[in-house]
Design a protein around this motif. Structure first.
Motif, PDB file in Angstrom:
ATOM      1  N   TYR A  56       0.228  -4.971 -10.153  1.00  0.00           N
ATOM      2  CA  TYR A  56       0.585  -3.553 -10.269  1.00  0.00           C
ATOM      3  C   TYR A  56       1.998  -3.406 -10.818  1.00  0.00           C
ATOM      4  CZ  TYR A  56       1.794   1.206  -8.938  1.00  0.00           C
ATOM      5  OH  TYR A  56       2.217   2.503  -8.962  1.00  0.00           O
ATOM      6  N   ILE A  80       0.840  -1.199   0.000  1.00  0.00           N
ATOM      7  CA  ILE A  80       0.000   0.000   0.000  1.00  0.00           C
ATOM      8  C   ILE A  80       0.874   1.247   0.000  1.00  0.00           C
ATOM      9  CG2 ILE A  80      -1.734   1.283   1.314  1.00  0.00           C
ATOM     10  CD1 ILE A  80      -2.766  -1.486   2.268  1.00  0.00           C
ATOM     11  N   PHE A 124      -5.714   5.002  -6.633  1.00  0.00           N
ATOM     12  CA  PHE A 124      -6.685   4.633  -5.603  1.00  0.00           C
ATOM     13  C   PHE A 124      -7.260   3.240  -5.870  1.00  0.00           C
ATOM     14  CE2 PHE A 124     -11.064   4.832  -3.863  1.00  0.00           C
ATOM     15  CZ  PHE A 124     -10.722   4.933  -2.522  1.00  0.00           C
ATOM     16  N   ALA A 125      -7.544   2.935  -7.137  1.00  0.00           N
ATOM     17  CA  ALA A 125      -8.081   1.620  -7.491  1.00  0.00           C
ATOM     18  C   ALA A 125      -7.065   0.517  -7.194  1.00  0.00           C
ATOM     19  CB  ALA A 125      -8.478   1.602  -8.958  1.00  0.00           C
ATOM     20  N   TRP A 126      -5.785   0.752  -7.479  1.00  0.00           N
ATOM     21  CA  TRP A 126      -4.757  -0.239  -7.177  1.00  0.00           C
ATOM     22  C   TRP A 126      -4.629  -0.451  -5.673  1.00  0.00           C
ATOM     23  CZ3 TRP A 126      -3.066  -3.766 -10.235  1.00  0.00           C
ATOM     24  CH2 TRP A 126      -2.957  -3.552 -11.603  1.00  0.00           C
ATOM     25  N   ILE A 127      -4.711   0.628  -4.902  1.00  0.00           N
ATOM     26  CA  ILE A 127      -4.626   0.491  -3.444  1.00  0.00           C
ATOM     27  C   ILE A 127      -5.809  -0.305  -2.919  1.00  0.00           C
ATOM     28  CG2 ILE A 127      -4.734   1.785  -1.267  1.00  0.00           C
ATOM     29  CD1 ILE A 127      -2.967   3.908  -2.619  1.00  0.00           C
ATOM     30  N   LEU A 128      -7.007  -0.036  -3.427  1.00  0.00           N
ATOM     31  CA  LEU A 128      -8.173  -0.822  -3.025  1.00  0.00           C
ATOM     32  C   LEU A 128      -8.017  -2.288  -3.408  1.00  0.00           C
ATOM     33  CD1 LEU A 128     -11.235   1.472  -3.799  1.00  0.00           C
ATOM     34  CD2 LEU A 128     -10.311   0.827  -1.572  1.00  0.00           C
ATOM     35  N   ALA A 129      -7.450  -2.542  -4.560  1.00  0.00           N
ATOM     36  CA  ALA A 129      -7.226  -3.925  -4.980  1.00  0.00           C
ATOM     37  C   ALA A 129      -6.270  -4.634  -4.029  1.00  0.00           C
ATOM     38  CB  ALA A 129      -6.684  -3.961  -6.407  1.00  0.00           C
ATOM     39  N   ILE A 179      -5.811  -3.893  -0.883  1.00  0.00           N
ATOM     40  CA  ILE A 179      -6.492  -4.074   0.398  1.00  0.00           C
ATOM     41  C   ILE A 179      -7.425  -5.275   0.357  1.00  0.00           C
ATOM     42  CG2 ILE A 179      -8.220  -3.048   1.935  1.00  0.00           C
ATOM     43  CD1 ILE A 179      -6.902  -0.323   1.329  1.00  0.00           C
ATOM     44  N   PHE A 180      -8.163  -5.426  -0.736  1.00  0.00           N
ATOM     45  CA  PHE A 180      -9.178  -6.473  -0.784  1.00  0.00           C
ATOM     46  C   PHE A 180      -8.696  -7.780  -1.416  1.00  0.00           C
ATOM     47  CE2 PHE A 180     -11.862  -2.657  -0.465  1.00  0.00           C
ATOM     48  CZ  PHE A 180     -12.508  -2.989   0.718  1.00  0.00           C
TER      49      PHE A 180
END
Length: 64
Positions: A50, A18, A33-38, A40-41
């Motif tokens: 990435y 992250i 932001f989308a990569w960070i959410l990916a 995380i989940f």
């Protein structure tokens, strides 16, 4: 005490991707932001993707 230290080590290994994406210059804005959410989940697999695929959009340079 040992379980706390194991949890702390696990947390640091979980947060590394992250932070790496957050400070990276490969992506910006919503894509970052989308990569960070990916991450995380989905976990570390998203970070590997990435490193291999980012950025998804090609950057247009204004060279003449």
């Amino acid at each position: 005490m040992f379980s706390f230290l194991c949890g702390l080590v696990f947390f640091f290994f979980w947060i590394i991707p992250i932070i790496a994406i957050g400070i990276s210059d490969r992506t910006t804005g919503g894509e970052k932001f989308a990569w960070i959410l990916a991450v995380i989940f989905i976990s570390w697999f998203a970070w590997v993707f990435y490193l291999l695929l980012a950025p998804l959009k090609s950057r247009h340079s204004n060279s003449y």
